[in-house]
Design an enzyme around this catalytic site. Sequence first.
Site, PDB file in Angstrom:
ATOM      1  N   ARG A  85      30.720  42.201  46.073  1.00  0.00           N
ATOM      2  CA  ARG A  85      30.102  42.211  47.398  1.00  0.00           C
ATOM      3  C   ARG A  85      28.593  42.372  47.225  1.00  0.00           C
ATOM      4  O   ARG A  85      28.138  42.965  46.241  1.00  0.00           O
ATOM      5  CB  ARG A  85      30.637  43.361  48.245  1.00  0.00           C
ATOM      6  CG  ARG A  85      32.151  43.363  48.448  1.00  0.00           C
ATOM      7  CD  ARG A  85      32.585  44.599  49.211  1.00  0.00           C
ATOM      8  NE  ARG A  85      34.031  44.634  49.455  1.00  0.00           N
ATOM      9  CZ  ARG A  85      34.918  45.216  48.671  1.00  0.00           C
ATOM     10  NH1 ARG A  85      34.507  45.838  47.558  1.00  0.00           N
ATOM     11  NH2 ARG A  85      36.209  45.210  48.972  1.00  0.00           N
ATOM     12  N   LYS A 124      34.394  49.677  48.370  1.00  0.00           N
ATOM     13  CA  LYS A 124      34.722  50.344  49.625  1.00  0.00           C
ATOM     14  C   LYS A 124      35.601  51.563  49.363  1.00  0.00           C
ATOM     15  O   LYS A 124      36.438  51.549  48.473  1.00  0.00           O
ATOM     16  CB  LYS A 124      35.455  49.370  50.558  1.00  0.00           C
ATOM     17  CG  LYS A 124      34.552  48.295  51.149  1.00  0.00           C
ATOM     18  CD  LYS A 124      35.302  47.463  52.166  1.00  0.00           C
ATOM     19  CE  LYS A 124      34.381  46.452  52.831  1.00  0.00           C
ATOM     20  NZ  LYS A 124      35.089  45.639  53.848  1.00  0.00           N
ATOM     21  N   HIS A 145      28.639  36.372  50.837  1.00  0.00           N
ATOM     22  CA  HIS A 145      30.084  36.561  50.706  1.00  0.00           C
ATOM     23  C   HIS A 145      30.789  35.259  50.323  1.00  0.00           C
ATOM     24  O   HIS A 145      31.918  35.293  49.816  1.00  0.00           O
ATOM     25  CB  HIS A 145      30.658  37.106  52.017  1.00  0.00           C
ATOM     26  CG  HIS A 145      31.662  38.194  51.830  1.00  0.00           C
ATOM     27  ND1 HIS A 145      31.360  39.417  51.252  1.00  0.00           N
ATOM     28  CD2 HIS A 145      32.985  38.262  52.114  1.00  0.00           C
ATOM     29  CE1 HIS A 145      32.441  40.176  51.213  1.00  0.00           C
ATOM     30  NE2 HIS A 145      33.448  39.490  51.723  1.00  0.00           N
ATOM     31  N   ARG A 168      31.745  35.177  46.808  1.00  0.00           N
ATOM     32  CA  ARG A 168      32.936  36.005  46.568  1.00  0.00           C
ATOM     33  C   ARG A 168      34.195  35.208  46.917  1.00  0.00           C
ATOM     34  O   ARG A 168      35.169  35.208  46.154  1.00  0.00           O
ATOM     35  CB  ARG A 168      32.836  37.276  47.416  1.00  0.00           C
ATOM     36  CG  ARG A 168      34.009  38.250  47.319  1.00  0.00           C
ATOM     37  CD  ARG A 168      33.634  39.521  48.080  1.00  0.00           C
ATOM     38  NE  ARG A 168      34.761  40.382  48.368  1.00  0.00           N
ATOM     39  CZ  ARG A 168      35.232  41.331  47.544  1.00  0.00           C
ATOM     40  NH1 ARG A 168      34.689  41.482  46.359  1.00  0.00           N
ATOM     41  NH2 ARG A 168      36.237  42.106  47.896  1.00  0.00           N
ATOM     42  N   HIS A 170      40.480  44.948  46.684  1.00  0.00           N
ATOM     43  CA  HIS A 170      41.200  45.019  47.956  1.00  0.00           C
ATOM     44  C   HIS A 170      42.260  46.116  47.907  1.00  0.00           C
ATOM     45  O   HIS A 170      43.047  46.164  46.961  1.00  0.00           O
ATOM     46  CB  HIS A 170      41.892  43.690  48.263  1.00  0.00           C
ATOM     47  CG  HIS A 170      40.952  42.598  48.668  1.00  0.00           C
ATOM     48  ND1 HIS A 170      41.271  41.255  48.605  1.00  0.00           N
ATOM     49  CD2 HIS A 170      39.690  42.651  49.164  1.00  0.00           C
ATOM     50  CE1 HIS A 170      40.249  40.542  49.032  1.00  0.00           C
ATOM     51  NE2 HIS A 170      39.286  41.355  49.375  1.00  0.00           N
ATOM     52  N   TYR A 179      43.320  33.843  50.254  1.00  0.00           N
ATOM     53  CA  TYR A 179      42.815  32.877  49.276  1.00  0.00           C
ATOM     54  C   TYR A 179      43.896  31.914  48.813  1.00  0.00           C
ATOM     55  O   TYR A 179      43.588  30.812  48.361  1.00  0.00           O
ATOM     56  CB  TYR A 179      42.168  33.608  48.095  1.00  0.00           C
ATOM     57  CG  TYR A 179      40.970  34.423  48.523  1.00  0.00           C
ATOM     58  CD1 TYR A 179      39.810  33.804  48.956  1.00  0.00           C
ATOM     59  CD2 TYR A 179      41.018  35.809  48.559  1.00  0.00           C
ATOM     60  CE1 TYR A 179      38.715  34.537  49.383  1.00  0.00           C
ATOM     61  CE2 TYR A 179      39.934  36.555  48.988  1.00  0.00           C
ATOM     62  CZ  TYR A 179      38.779  35.904  49.403  1.00  0.00           C
ATOM     63  OH  TYR A 179      37.708  36.637  49.840  1.00  0.00           O
TER      64      TYR A 179
END
Length: 295
Positions: free
Chosen positions: A146, A170, A241, A244, A267, A276
């Site tokens: 990110r 995150k 992004h 990514r 994730h 994806y």
Amino acid sequence: MNDIVEDYLHFLTVERGLSDNTVASYKNDLEQFIIYLKEHNFTSFAQLQRADITDYLHQETALKKANSSIVRSVTSLRRFFQYLLHENQITTDPMLLIDTPKKERHLPEVLSRNEVERLLETPNTGTALGIRDRAILELMYATGLRVSEVINLRLADLHTTVGLLKTIGKGQKERIIPIGDTAVYWINSYLENGRPKLLKQKRSDFLFLNFHGNQLTRQGIWKNLKIQVQKAGITKNITPHTLRHSFATHILENGADLRIVQELLGHADISTTQIYTHLSKRRLSAIYEQTHPRA
């Protein structure tokens, strides 16, 4: 009401350990909510009932706010009122019977491999800034980081001799990511020929620096990417992004396991990664239609 919100934001930062970006997101949602409450003469959160919340959300919809913004706003309010209930600021939670709108799922824009190559070659690597920009693009495409993770990388996070880096994603989750040989080459070139010129007489632990020798910002990467996309002749709506998304899609197309991609991207839920696979199928269909004589 403003003081209560400030206490809540302090709780999120200190007690929950949420990132600055996440706290800023909650702050923005709650500030918009308070503006609405004051416009409608509310003076206390304890006055609010379910109907007042639904009226606010209907207004947000009428203002044509994006579905994702409304979903996030509901989540912010739900957690905020849970906090108020726990702190005895309210006796009943008006969010209890409020349903969270279904989040619309849009397939993100992805660069083709040819477009990636054109983009990577746009920086002028005869300059310190150009070497830095090439290293950033190569790194983002090689790792799927990110943009917030890129700007917060420190020299100590790099282990180029073994082709690895450490990042904090995150939820303050740490992960180790492999770096490809090409990205390692450009990072080393930047460390040797670009970063010292940008650093000048200053000292910094951050990997990527701006012209003044300070930490590069998210806005700086966005601004530079817009210029690079234009130079590459790419007409798609590209953001940091997008690299990514392209990273994840391309390695899945080449046979990577979905669980591995989940780990690389950081994730928490594999359902986030599954988008994806839809991208890969869409591209597969497009290639079939372009190449099969009876498509």
